[in-house]
Design a protein around this motif. Structure first.
Motif, PDB file in Angstrom:
ATOM      1  N   LYS A  75       0.834  -1.219   0.000  1.00 44.56           N
ATOM      2  CA  LYS A  75       0.000   0.000   0.000  1.00 44.56           C
ATOM      3  C   LYS A  75       0.862   1.260   0.000  1.00 44.56           C
ATOM      4  N   ILE A  76       1.965   1.233   0.752  1.00 45.76           N
ATOM      5  CA  ILE A  76       2.870   2.389   0.748  1.00 45.76           C
ATOM      6  C   ILE A  76       3.450   2.603  -0.645  1.00 45.76           C
ATOM      7  N   VAL A  77       3.884   1.520  -1.280  1.00 44.71           N
ATOM      8  CA  VAL A  77       4.458   1.630  -2.622  1.00 44.71           C
ATOM      9  C   VAL A  77       3.389   2.092  -3.618  1.00 44.71           C
ATOM     10  N   ALA A  78       2.182   1.576  -3.485  1.00 44.05           N
ATOM     11  CA  ALA A  78       1.111   1.995  -4.397  1.00 44.05           C
ATOM     12  C   ALA A  78       0.857   3.493  -4.291  1.00 44.05           C
ATOM     13  N   GLU A  79       0.941   4.037  -3.080  1.00 43.40           N
ATOM     14  CA  GLU A  79       0.689   5.474  -2.906  1.00 43.40           C
ATOM     15  C   GLU A  79       1.795   6.319  -3.548  1.00 43.40           C
ATOM     16  N   VAL A  80       3.063   5.954  -3.324  1.00 41.21           N
ATOM     17  CA  VAL A  80       4.134   6.783  -3.905  1.00 41.21           C
ATOM     18  C   VAL A  80       4.136   6.679  -5.430  1.00 41.21           C
ATOM     19  N   LEU A  81       3.836   5.507  -5.979  1.00 40.71           N
ATOM     20  CA  LEU A  81       3.781   5.382  -7.436  1.00 40.71           C
ATOM     21  C   LEU A  81       2.595   6.154  -8.009  1.00 40.71           C
ATOM     22  N   ALA A  82       1.464   6.153  -7.296  1.00 41.72           N
ATOM     23  CA  ALA A  82       0.307   6.916  -7.760  1.00 41.72           C
ATOM     24  C   ALA A  82       0.608   8.406  -7.761  1.00 41.72           C
ATOM     25  N   MET A  83       1.325   8.887  -6.759  1.00 41.22           N
ATOM     26  CA  MET A  83       1.702  10.308  -6.722  1.00 41.22           C
ATOM     27  C   MET A  83       2.566  10.669  -7.920  1.00 41.22           C
ATOM     28  N   ALA A  84       3.517   9.785  -8.255  1.00 42.94           N
ATOM     29  CA  ALA A  84       4.390  10.068  -9.395  1.00 42.94           C
ATOM     30  C   ALA A  84       3.614  10.035 -10.702  1.00 42.94           C
ATOM     31  N   CYS A  85       2.762   9.026 -10.894  1.00 45.93           N
ATOM     32  CA  CYS A  85       2.021   8.898 -12.157  1.00 45.93           C
ATOM     33  C   CYS A  85       0.940   9.953 -12.286  1.00 45.93           C
ATOM     34  N   ASP A  86       0.404  10.434 -11.150  1.00 48.46           N
ATOM     35  CA  ASP A  86      -0.627  11.479 -11.181  1.00 48.46           C
ATOM     36  C   ASP A  86      -0.033  12.875 -11.181  1.00 48.46           C
ATOM     37  N   LEU A  87       1.297  12.964 -11.262  1.00 43.76           N
ATOM     38  CA  LEU A  87       2.024  14.231 -11.394  1.00 43.76           C
ATOM     39  C   LEU A  87       1.918  15.094 -10.141  1.00 43.76           C
ATOM     40  N   ARG A  88       1.783  14.478  -8.973  1.00 38.82           N
ATOM     41  CA  ARG A  88       1.740  15.233  -7.711  1.00 38.82           C
ATOM     42  C   ARG A  88       3.142  15.197  -7.098  1.00 38.82           C
ATOM     43  N   ILE A  89       4.051  15.931  -7.733  1.00 35.13           N
ATOM     44  CA  ILE A  89       5.449  15.849  -7.341  1.00 35.13           C
ATOM     45  C   ILE A  89       5.685  16.444  -5.954  1.00 35.13           C
ATOM     46  N   GLY A  90       4.972  17.497  -5.602  1.00 38.87           N
ATOM     47  CA  GLY A  90       5.132  18.086  -4.276  1.00 38.87           C
ATOM     48  C   GLY A  90       4.749  17.111  -3.175  1.00 38.87           C
ATOM     49  N   ALA A  91       3.600  16.448  -3.348  1.00 38.83           N
ATOM     50  CA  ALA A  91       3.159  15.456  -2.365  1.00 38.83           C
ATOM     51  C   ALA A  91       4.118  14.274  -2.318  1.00 38.83           C
ATOM     52  N   LEU A  92       4.638  13.874  -3.474  1.00 40.79           N
ATOM     53  CA  LEU A  92       5.573  12.754  -3.536  1.00 40.79           C
ATOM     54  C   LEU A  92       6.837  13.051  -2.737  1.00 40.79           C
ATOM     55  N   LEU A  93       7.440  14.215  -2.966  1.00 40.28           N
ATOM     56  CA  LEU A  93       8.682  14.553  -2.274  1.00 40.28           C
ATOM     57  C   LEU A  93       8.457  14.703  -0.775  1.00 40.28           C
ATOM     58  N   GLU A  94       7.292  15.262  -0.406  1.00 39.83           N
ATOM     59  CA  GLU A  94       7.000  15.441   1.009  1.00 39.83           C
ATOM     60  C   GLU A  94       6.780  14.092   1.692  1.00 39.83           C
ATOM     61  N   TYR A  95       6.065  13.156   1.018  1.00 37.46           N
ATOM     62  CA  TYR A  95       5.812  11.832   1.595  1.00 37.46           C
ATOM     63  C   TYR A  95       7.107  11.025   1.675  1.00 37.46           C
ATOM     64  N   TRP A  96       7.963  11.154   0.657  1.00 39.96           N
ATOM     65  CA  TRP A  96       9.247  10.444   0.704  1.00 39.96           C
ATOM     66  C   TRP A  96      10.115  10.970   1.846  1.00 39.96           C
ATOM     67  N   LYS A  97      10.030  12.266   2.095  1.00 38.17           N
ATOM     68  CA  LYS A  97      10.764  12.841   3.223  1.00 38.17           C
ATOM     69  C   LYS A  97      10.245  12.269   4.538  1.00 38.17           C
ATOM     70  N   TYR A  98       8.925  12.105   4.643  1.00 28.49           N
ATOM     71  CA  TYR A  98       8.335  11.499   5.840  1.00 28.49           C
ATOM     72  C   TYR A  98       8.813  10.059   6.000  1.00 28.49           C
ATOM     73  N   LEU A  99       8.805   9.284   4.904  1.00 26.41           N
ATOM     74  CA  LEU A  99       9.263   7.897   4.976  1.00 26.41           C
ATOM     75  C   LEU A  99      10.727   7.817   5.388  1.00 26.41           C
ATOM     76  N   THR A 100      11.520   8.757   4.902  1.00 22.53           N
ATOM     77  CA  THR A 100      12.932   8.774   5.271  1.00 22.53           C
ATOM     78  C   THR A 100      13.109   8.982   6.764  1.00 22.53           C
ATOM     79  N   PHE A 101      12.363   9.929   7.322  1.00 21.97           N
ATOM     80  CA  PHE A 101      12.462  10.203   8.759  1.00 21.97           C
ATOM     81  C   PHE A 101      11.865   9.063   9.570  1.00 21.97           C
ATOM     82  N   ARG A 102      10.754   8.499   9.095  1.00 22.07           N
ATOM     83  CA  ARG A 102      10.018   7.490   9.865  1.00 22.07           C
ATOM     84  C   ARG A 102      10.704   6.127   9.827  1.00 22.07           C
ATOM     85  N   PHE A 103      11.250   5.756   8.663  1.00 19.84           N
ATOM     86  CA  PHE A 103      11.777   4.410   8.483  1.00 19.84           C
ATOM     87  C   PHE A 103      13.259   4.384   8.103  1.00 19.84           C
TER      88      PHE A 103
END
Length: 604
Positions: free
Chosen positions: A61-89
């Motif tokens: 589900k986590i991977v599905a969300e980040v791929l959906a952000m990239a394919c839906d062109l939501r680059i701001g949300a993608l970078l922010e969520y990846w930053k969260y994943l980096t801090f969290r995990f």
């Protein structure tokens, strides 16, 4: 944050166990808050669950969300969520994984850019490059062509961009990122409440096993049918306890000298008799179940390292992973594969990883936690015919033996494949001049440091399993060899032939044959019908090396290796047995009729 113990990390790494624990603990918390009357707290808890950015630790589900952000062109949300994943995990991982996280971030950004170009949203590419282009330009390298992506017509036709526009690349990214996320969870500190649920599960399992053992000791016999949730019986389970008297057969006798021509290998001469006066324990079948898992003949079947799961593959390219214990919580998996499996093996360190070799010598990995398949590097292209595969005893490695042609093992390549690094760690080409080398069987010693390769011609090589260097060579007088195993003290080798001849060869001094006998499998004057002759898939030694299991026709026979006496036998299949495997306290036999028989044994 403290690191987990290996046992706890293995538990948390199991996606299914972790997810079930979370759901169970969430229900306990709801029940507790209702009991205490904390209604506002419960509402806040439910709101937080709906906004759970960790998706309950479901990697897919986590991977599905980040791929959906990239394919839906939501680059701001993608970078922010990846930053969260980096801090969290990711920040809790070993520093060596930092390059891996950066690599995945780069691939996700390129997926966004390729998706924007595919949708002709050049203004989004322009905005992204205006903000991040200078940083990418300083990185240089393969980012340089991407800086001009906005001005390129049909970038999918350019070789530097072509791969990023294909579905195969996206599928590969999804699989690799999911597997990576599965390695992240063990690095987190686990709350004690989750470990409480783990202990609860273990106690329930021990209670069930204790009840089964008590039932067996009372000599009760039951016949039950295991039901699917929908109500249909998926396998007939036949539990029986049956006393089988040990058949009389010759004890291992002193071996005659075997003629050997070469002086640079272990030769033969007068041998001391192996003492067989000490009483040895025998095995008895205490439970024998049959499962109707396949609609076609089964060609491969193996126990997992823990013995909880079985992987079976049939002639219609159907792979199933299932648990013979009806009380197991493990999910049943099924794959209709698009490739033919030539060998399969379970990882001995990570019980959720199953490896399969195809006819093109690619290695495929099935993660049974996520039910995802991934394909890895190509092995030796010149030796495509896989003879056998052995999993490393103490590491995530595979030892493969392949030949140039399926009908000979005179020219073979032995390779050590590192599953963690997905690369060949060592390779050795072996050649034997022995005539009649039609195939080869292999066995590891107890700690996986030595491997014995026995050719059908009787030529046996002992290799260092790490460097693949030859450390001993034995020229036996046997022909049609189909099984080999180390003795318990690893001072000798046991060799089994297709007609049931059992010999023992010392690995010390001149490597003499120290004992020989015959397993009573129906041979007359050293001959057997073609469908009764043993092969490498139907000979296996028990882990304690005291017994050997063979399947000459439609059932398994258990023989004591010292006395060559028949200790017990399983019930019969309706057709010939195609493959067997032996675990710590159970054995399986898979048949050409699509059934798998699982028998539990105990020492008496």
């Amino acid at each position: 944050m403290s690191q987990l113990s290996p046992k706890t990390a293995e538990y948390v790494q199991s996606a299914k166990a972790g997810i079930e624990s979370l759901e169970y603990i969430d229900d306990l918390l709801r029940e507790y808050m209702l009991f205490r009357g904390f209604k506002d707290t419960l509402k806040a808890f439910e709101r937080d669950l709906e906004r759970d950015r960790d998706h309950g630790f479901h990697a897919d589900k986590i991977v599905a969300e980040v791929l959906a952000m990239a394919c839906d062109l939501r680059i701001g949300a993608l970078l922010e969520y990846w930053k969260y994943l980096t801090f969290r995990f990711f920040s809790h991982l070993n520093p060596k994984y930092q390059r891996t996280t950066k690599m995945f971030e780069k691939r996700l950004v390129r997926l966004f850019l390729a998706s924007a170009a595919r949708q002709n949203r050049r203004e989004l590419i322009r905005e992204f490059m205006a903000e991040h282009g200078p940083v990418l330009a300083r990185q240089g390298g393969d980012w340089i062509p991407w800086l001009g992506l906005e001005y390129i017509d049909r970038p999918q036709a350019r070789p530097e961009f072509e791969a990023y526009f294909g579905d195969e690349w996206l599928t590969s990214l999804r699989t690799a990122l999911t597997d990576f996320m599965q390695t992240v969870f063990p690095a987190m500190a686990v709350p004690r409440i989750l470990l409480f649920d783990k202990d609860r599960r273990e106690k329930e399992m021990l209670k069930r096993k204790l009840g089964i053992y008590e039932e067996h000791l009372r000599g009760e016999t039951k016949i039950t049918a295991r039901k699917q949730p929908g109500g249909g019986a998926v396998g007939l389970v036949e539990n029986h306890i049956e006393a089988v008297a040990a058949a009389t057969s010759p004890r291992l006798q002193p071996a005659a000298a075997a003629a050997v021509g070469d002086t640079d290998v272990c030769d033969s001469g007068p041998a001391d008799m192996v003492s067989t006066d000490e009483p040895s324990s025998e095995l008895r079948i205490s439970q024998d179940d049959i499962f109707l898992e396949h609609n076609a003949g089964i060609s491969h079947a193996r126990f997992s390292a823990s013995g909880e799961l079985i992987a079976s593959y049939d002639d219609e390219s159907v792979l199933k992973v299932w648990a013979p214990d009806p009380a197991s919580a493990a999910a049943k998996l099924k794959h209709e594969l698009e490739f033919s499996v030539s060998a399969l093996a379970w990882d001995q360190r990570h019980a959720h990883l199953l490896y399969m070799c195809d006819e093109n010598t690619f290695i495929h990995t099935l993660n049974t936690n996520t039910n995802l398949l991934s394909r890895h590097s190509l092995l030796d292209k010149r030796h495509r015919c896989m003879q056998c595969v052995l999993p490393g005893a103490a590491s995530s490695t595979l030892l493969t033996v392949s030949s140039a042609r399926p009908d000979t093992s005179a020219d073979t390549t032995v390779q050590l494949w590192d599953a963690g690094a997905s690369r060949v760690a060592a390779s050795q080409r072996l050649a034997t001049s022995s005539p009649g080398a039609r195939g080869v069987c292999a066995a590891l010693n107890h700690n996986g440091t030595l491997v014995a390769l026995a050719h059908t011609s009787g030529h046996v090589q002992v290799l260092d399993a790490r460097s693949l260097e030859t450390v001993a060579t034995v020229e036996t007088a046997q022909r049609d060899v189909c099984g080999v195993g180390f003795s318990l003290d690893e001072s000798s080798l046991r060799v089994v032939t297709e007609v049931g001849a059992l010999t023992q060869w010392s690995l010390r001094g001149r490597c003499l044959m120290t004992a020989e006998s015959v397993l009573e499998i129906g041979a007359t004057n050293g001959t057997l019908p073609a469908d009764s002759r043993l092969d490498c898939d139907r000979v296996a030694f028990t882990p304690d090396r005291e017994n050997v299991v063979v399947a000459p026709r439609d059932q398994c026979l258990i023989f004591n290796v010292d006395s060559a006496a028949l200790a017990d036998s399983t019930r019969r299949h309706k057709d010939l047995v195609s493959v067997i495997d032996v675990g710590a306290d159970c054995l399986l036999s898979a048949s050409e009729d699509g059934t798998v028989r699982v028998a539990r044994y105990r020492k008496v």
